[in-house]
Design a protein around this motif. Structure first.
Motif, PDB file in Angstrom:
ATOM      1  N   ASP A   1       7.652 -31.860 -18.217  1.00 20.37           N
ATOM      2  CA  ASP A   1       9.115 -31.804 -18.242  1.00 20.37           C
ATOM      3  C   ASP A   1       9.721 -32.299 -16.919  1.00 20.37           C
ATOM      4  OD1 ASP A   1       8.307 -29.734 -16.622  1.00 20.37           O
ATOM      5  OD2 ASP A   1       9.652 -28.231 -17.492  1.00 20.37           O
ATOM      6  N   LEU A   2       8.946 -33.069 -16.128  1.00 15.88           N
ATOM      7  CA  LEU A   2       9.447 -33.514 -14.827  1.00 15.88           C
ATOM      8  C   LEU A   2      10.790 -34.217 -14.944  1.00 15.88           C
ATOM      9  CD1 LEU A   2       9.209 -34.205 -11.777  1.00 15.88           C
ATOM     10  CD2 LEU A   2       8.169 -36.355 -12.515  1.00 15.88           C
ATOM     11  N   PHE A   3      10.913 -35.156 -15.868  1.00 16.41           N
ATOM     12  CA  PHE A   3      12.123 -35.966 -15.904  1.00 16.41           C
ATOM     13  C   PHE A   3      13.333 -35.160 -16.385  1.00 16.41           C
ATOM     14  CE2 PHE A   3       8.865 -39.416 -16.280  1.00 16.41           C
ATOM     15  CZ  PHE A   3       9.080 -39.924 -14.998  1.00 16.41           C
TER      16      PHE A   3
ATOM     17  N   GLN B   1      21.916 -33.692 -10.489  1.00 19.79           N
ATOM     18  CA  GLN B   1      23.287 -33.205 -10.554  1.00 19.79           C
ATOM     19  C   GLN B   1      23.552 -32.053  -9.590  1.00 19.79           C
ATOM     20  OE1 GLN B   1      23.274 -32.076 -14.653  1.00 19.79           O
ATOM     21  NE2 GLN B   1      23.536 -34.168 -15.422  1.00 19.79           N
ATOM     22  N   MET B   2      22.486 -31.477  -9.010  1.00 20.25           N
ATOM     23  CA  MET B   2      22.630 -30.246  -8.242  1.00 20.25           C
ATOM     24  C   MET B   2      22.527 -30.434  -6.731  1.00 20.25           C
ATOM     25  SD  MET B   2      23.068 -28.472 -10.884  1.00 20.25           S
ATOM     26  CE  MET B   2      23.159 -26.784 -10.299  1.00 20.25           C
ATOM     27  N   THR B   3      22.213 -31.642  -6.261  1.00 20.99           N
ATOM     28  CA  THR B   3      22.004 -31.834  -4.828  1.00 20.99           C
ATOM     29  C   THR B   3      22.393 -33.240  -4.410  1.00 20.99           C
ATOM     30  OG1 THR B   3      20.372 -31.562  -3.045  1.00 20.99           O
ATOM     31  CG2 THR B   3      19.609 -32.603  -5.066  1.00 20.99           C
ATOM     32  N   ARG B   4      22.661 -33.398  -3.124  1.00 16.96           N
ATOM     33  CA  ARG B   4      23.059 -34.721  -2.621  1.00 16.96           C
ATOM     34  C   ARG B   4      21.876 -35.673  -2.542  1.00 16.96           C
ATOM     35  NH1 ARG B   4      25.371 -31.496   1.343  1.00 16.96           N
ATOM     36  NH2 ARG B   4      23.979 -32.376   2.931  1.00 16.96           N
ATOM     37  N   MET B   5      20.701 -35.152  -2.240  1.00 19.78           N
ATOM     38  CA  MET B   5      19.539 -36.014  -2.030  1.00 19.78           C
ATOM     39  C   MET B   5      18.371 -35.510  -2.871  1.00 19.78           C
ATOM     40  SD  MET B   5      16.447 -36.609  -0.396  1.00 19.78           S
ATOM     41  CE  MET B   5      15.602 -37.992   0.362  1.00 19.78           C
ATOM     42  N   LEU B   6      17.819 -36.392  -3.687  1.00 25.02           N
ATOM     43  CA  LEU B   6      16.703 -36.044  -4.558  1.00 25.02           C
ATOM     44  C   LEU B   6      15.545 -36.994  -4.268  1.00 25.02           C
ATOM     45  CD1 LEU B   6      15.559 -34.368  -6.948  1.00 25.02           C
ATOM     46  CD2 LEU B   6      16.461 -36.148  -8.470  1.00 25.02           C
ATOM     47  N   ALA B   7      14.380 -36.426  -3.976  1.00 26.81           N
ATOM     48  CA  ALA B   7      13.213 -37.240  -3.651  1.00 26.81           C
ATOM     49  C   ALA B   7      12.025 -36.836  -4.507  1.00 26.81           C
ATOM     50  CB  ALA B   7      12.859 -37.103  -2.175  1.00 26.81           C
ATOM     51  N   LEU B   8      11.107 -37.769  -4.652  1.00 22.17           N
ATOM     52  CA  LEU B   8       9.871 -37.543  -5.396  1.00 22.17           C
ATOM     53  C   LEU B   8       8.701 -37.769  -4.444  1.00 22.17           C
ATOM     54  CD1 LEU B   8       8.542 -37.082  -8.236  1.00 22.17           C
ATOM     55  CD2 LEU B   8       8.452 -39.585  -8.441  1.00 22.17           C
ATOM     56  N   SER B   9       7.825 -36.781  -4.344  1.00 21.78           N
ATOM     57  CA  SER B   9       6.627 -36.880  -3.509  1.00 21.78           C
ATOM     58  C   SER B   9       5.428 -37.024  -4.431  1.00 21.78           C
ATOM     59  CB  SER B   9       6.488 -35.629  -2.629  1.00 21.78           C
ATOM     60  OG  SER B   9       5.330 -35.688  -1.838  1.00 21.78           O
TER      61      SER B   9
ATOM     62  N   ARG C   1      11.979 -44.521 -15.618  1.00 18.55           N
ATOM     63  CA  ARG C   1      12.689 -43.249 -15.622  1.00 18.55           C
ATOM     64  C   ARG C   1      13.089 -42.829 -14.198  1.00 18.55           C
ATOM     65  NH1 ARG C   1      12.404 -39.782 -19.779  1.00 18.55           N
ATOM     66  NH2 ARG C   1      14.200 -38.899 -18.676  1.00 18.55           N
ATOM     67  N   VAL C   2      12.199 -43.056 -13.237  1.00 17.10           N
ATOM     68  CA  VAL C   2      12.511 -42.733 -11.842  1.00 17.10           C
ATOM     69  C   VAL C   2      13.762 -43.485 -11.404  1.00 17.10           C
ATOM     70  CG1 VAL C   2      11.738 -43.052  -9.462  1.00 17.10           C
ATOM     71  CG2 VAL C   2      10.176 -42.087 -11.158  1.00 17.10           C
ATOM     72  N   ALA C   3      13.844 -44.762 -11.769  1.00 21.26           N
ATOM     73  CA  ALA C   3      15.011 -45.567 -11.399  1.00 21.26           C
ATOM     74  C   ALA C   3      16.256 -45.122 -12.149  1.00 21.26           C
ATOM     75  CB  ALA C   3      14.721 -47.043 -11.673  1.00 21.26           C
ATOM     76  N   GLU C   4      16.117 -44.818 -13.434  1.00 20.72           N
ATOM     77  CA  GLU C   4      17.271 -44.417 -14.247  1.00 20.72           C
ATOM     78  C   GLU C   4      17.873 -43.096 -13.762  1.00 20.72           C
ATOM     79  OE1 GLU C   4      15.577 -44.236 -18.101  1.00 20.72           O
ATOM     80  OE2 GLU C   4      15.382 -46.426 -18.321  1.00 20.72           O
ATOM     81  N   ILE C   5      17.031 -42.144 -13.395  1.00 21.20           N
ATOM     82  CA  ILE C   5      17.522 -40.839 -12.936  1.00 21.20           C
ATOM     83  C   ILE C   5      18.248 -40.967 -11.610  1.00 21.20           C
ATOM     84  CG2 ILE C   5      16.741 -38.585 -12.056  1.00 21.20           C
ATOM     85  CD1 ILE C   5      14.597 -38.689 -14.294  1.00 21.20           C
ATOM     86  N   GLY C   6      17.823 -41.909 -10.786  1.00 15.99           N
ATOM     87  CA  GLY C   6      18.509 -42.131  -9.518  1.00 15.99           C
ATOM     88  C   GLY C   6      17.908 -41.369  -8.351  1.00 15.99           C
ATOM     89  N   PHE C   7      16.586 -41.284  -8.300  1.00 12.49           N
ATOM     90  CA  PHE C   7      15.947 -40.702  -7.127  1.00 12.49           C
ATOM     91  C   PHE C   7      16.382 -41.487  -5.890  1.00 12.49           C
ATOM     92  CE2 PHE C   7      13.100 -38.792 -10.221  1.00 12.49           C
ATOM     93  CZ  PHE C   7      12.716 -37.602  -9.615  1.00 12.49           C
TER      94      PHE C   7
ATOM     95  N   CYS D   1       8.285 -49.457  -7.859  1.00 12.79           N
ATOM     96  CA  CYS D   1       9.526 -48.894  -7.326  1.00 12.79           C
ATOM     97  C   CYS D   1      10.390 -49.976  -6.690  1.00 12.79           C
ATOM     98  CB  CYS D   1       9.213 -47.807  -6.294  1.00 12.79           C
ATOM     99  SG  CYS D   1       8.549 -46.292  -6.996  1.00 12.79           S
ATOM    100  N   LYS D   2       9.772 -50.839  -5.905  1.00 18.34           N
ATOM    101  CA  LYS D   2      10.538 -51.885  -5.230  1.00 18.34           C
ATOM    102  C   LYS D   2      11.183 -52.836  -6.232  1.00 18.34           C
ATOM    103  CE  LYS D   2      11.144 -52.539  -1.634  1.00 18.34           C
ATOM    104  NZ  LYS D   2      12.252 -52.055  -0.800  1.00 18.34           N
ATOM    105  N   ARG D   3      10.479 -53.164  -7.296  1.00 16.81           N
ATOM    106  CA  ARG D   3      11.054 -54.062  -8.307  1.00 16.81           C
ATOM    107  C   ARG D   3      12.276 -53.452  -8.967  1.00 16.81           C
ATOM    108  NH1 ARG D   3       5.582 -55.349  -9.577  1.00 16.81           N
ATOM    109  NH2 ARG D   3       5.560 -53.799 -11.258  1.00 16.81           N
ATOM    110  N   ARG D   4      12.346 -52.142  -9.013  1.00 15.37           N
ATOM    111  CA  ARG D   4      13.461 -51.464  -9.671  1.00 15.37           C
ATOM    112  C   ARG D   4      14.545 -51.010  -8.681  1.00 15.37           C
ATOM    113  NH1 ARG D   4       8.892 -51.157 -12.355  1.00 15.37           N
ATOM    114  NH2 ARG D   4       8.855 -50.997 -14.638  1.00 15.37           N
ATOM    115  N   GLY D   5      14.425 -51.432  -7.450  1.00 17.27           N
ATOM    116  CA  GLY D   5      15.447 -51.120  -6.458  1.00 17.27           C
ATOM    117  C   GLY D   5      15.408 -49.698  -5.947  1.00 17.27           C
ATOM    118  N   VAL D   6      14.273 -49.014  -6.065  1.00 12.04           N
ATOM    119  CA  VAL D   6      14.131 -47.634  -5.597  1.00 12.04           C
ATOM    120  C   VAL D   6      13.608 -47.651  -4.165  1.00 12.04           C
ATOM    121  CG1 VAL D   6      12.995 -45.420  -5.977  1.00 12.04           C
ATOM    122  CG2 VAL D   6      13.677 -46.825  -7.940  1.00 12.04           C
TER     123      VAL D   6
END
Length: 402
Positions: free
Chosen positions: A88-90, A98-106, A119-125, A159-164
């Motif tokens: 259920d990560l995504f 929606q709950m924080t200014r900065m969201l990161a994935l480790s 999905r990582v790009a769509e969510i907006g990490f 990630c780079k190809r998707r602008g993340v």
């Protein structure tokens, strides 16, 4: 985290230090699952490719997110294990966005390809940190899987190809320190945005592997290289953000470097910024929620639990009367040995307390990984703690897997 590039900029383009407005809200590093497809030598969560009982349910995790949002934490870092192993990560990440200014994935990067990368790009990490501990076989040995390097590199490129925005995370040890220049070159070749050098922390498998910790001379050489790279980036040669973590003596080393090259007023300005930052932020500006829902002062304090979000909201635990949090928030902290006598306590905050705890049983003893001389920190070198990190036999990363 010591933002080397940010403080390098202060030497050339000074700005006023930020003035705190009340107690800081912490960056929350949340280990969503202990499951992981790799078996890294220095893993602080001792993860493995299996299901672990007791992890937060989806409903419990969503409740934690609601509380973090109301509390106003500035950033949430979703980690593991391998967070992409949680089904259920995504869904969680969409709500976290929606709950924080900065969201990161480790992540270890091996799965950030194809649909997952979409999905990582769509969510907006805001940022994806990918761990790589060497080139080719060296990384594969550290990560416990042949082919891990190529898979992680594929994740970087996806990630780079998707602008993340993507960064490489590198834990320096005796076995991979020689590949630091190659990793910086890899950042340039792949257009990586950030490079994060982590010093080894004696927690989880990292405690068993502490004999492989980089010696002080090698650590200093690594810092010299990173400082030079940050200066080059500032001058516009090759853009790359440089940060380090888990050894706040890096800030003092940089301050001493600046003192040899810049005017007294610029060095004084830099020191004001570093003191406003304050060094180690365990229990202050950083918090950890582990896979079971237990709250810790940071990700390496797994043996000390403030409480569980299964029973009490994080916001109440973090603002409650916990005695260890109170001690960590003291300024100055009740430090002993060289750390207690150090002239730069206000800059590094006493460095990483877990290493002191693991080696001496006392969280306020000096940090054995401080690589600065007595002259550099204003103490008698004879005061150095007698306990030093165990030095085991060296390994051959090209041929050994663990």
């Amino acid at each position: 985290m010591f933002r080397l590039s940010q403080y390098m900029d202060q030497l050339y383009e000074p700005t006023p230090p930020r003035q705190p407005k009340g107690p800081p809200k912490p960056v929350v590093i949340w280990n969503l699952t202990r499951r992981c497809n790799l078996r890294c030598r220095h893993c602080y969560t001792v993860s493995a490719d299996t299901d672990f009982p007791g992890e937060l349910t989806h409903e419990q995790a969503m409740g934690v997110l609601e509380d973090l949002g109301r509390f106003g934490v500035p950033a949430i870092i979703l980690s593991g294990g391998e967070p992409l192993a949680r089904r259920d990560l995504f869904t969680l990440a969409t709500r976290a966005r929606q709950m924080t200014r900065m969201l990161a994935l480790s992540t270890n990067g091996t799965a950030v390809i194809g649909e997952y990368a979409d999905r990582v790009a769509e969510i907006g990490f805001d940022y994806v940190g990918i761990s790589i501990d060497g080139i080719g076989a060296t990384n594969d040995w550290f990560r416990g899987q042949i082919g891990a390097f190529e898979k992680a590199l594929a994740g970087v490129r996806s990630c780079k190809r998707r602008g993340v925005k993507v960064g490489l995370r590198f834990t320096i040890t005796e076995d991979n320190a020689h590949q630091l220049p190659d990793l910086l070159q890899l950042c340039d070749d792949e257009g990586v945005d950030k490079f994060y050098l982590s010093h080894l922390v004696y927690a989880g498998r990292g405690n068993k592997a502490r004999g492989e910790d980089a010696d002080h001379a090698r650590t200093r050489a690594a810092m010299d290289l990173l400082i030079a790279r940050a200066a080059a980036a500032h001058e516009g040669q090759r853009p790359l953000e440089i940060v380090t973590g888990n050894n706040d003596a890096d800030a003092v080393y940089f301050l001493n470097w600046a003192a040899e090259r810049f005017s007294a007023d610029k060095v004084a300005h830099l020191r004001r910024h570093l003191e406003a930052w304050g060094g180690n932020s365990s229990g202050v500006g950083v918090a950890n929620i582990d896979t079971q829902g237990d709250v810790h002062p940071d990700t390496y304090w797994s043996d000390y639990t403030v409480g569980s979000v299964k029973d009490t909201p994080f916001s109440e635990l973090w603002t409650g009367p916990d005695p260890m949090l109170a001690e960590l928030r003291r300024r100055p902290r009740p430090l002993k040995g060289r750390c207690g006598a150090c002239a730069h306590r206000s800059v590094c905050g006493g460095n990483t307390r877990i290493r002191a705890l693991q080696l001496t049983g006392d969280p306020w003893a000096e940090d054995p990984a401080c690589y600065l001389s007595g002259a550099e920190i204003g103490v008698d070198e004879d005061d150095r703690l007698a306990v030093t990190p165990f030095r085991g036999r060296r390994h051959d990363p090209a041929h050994r897997f663990a």
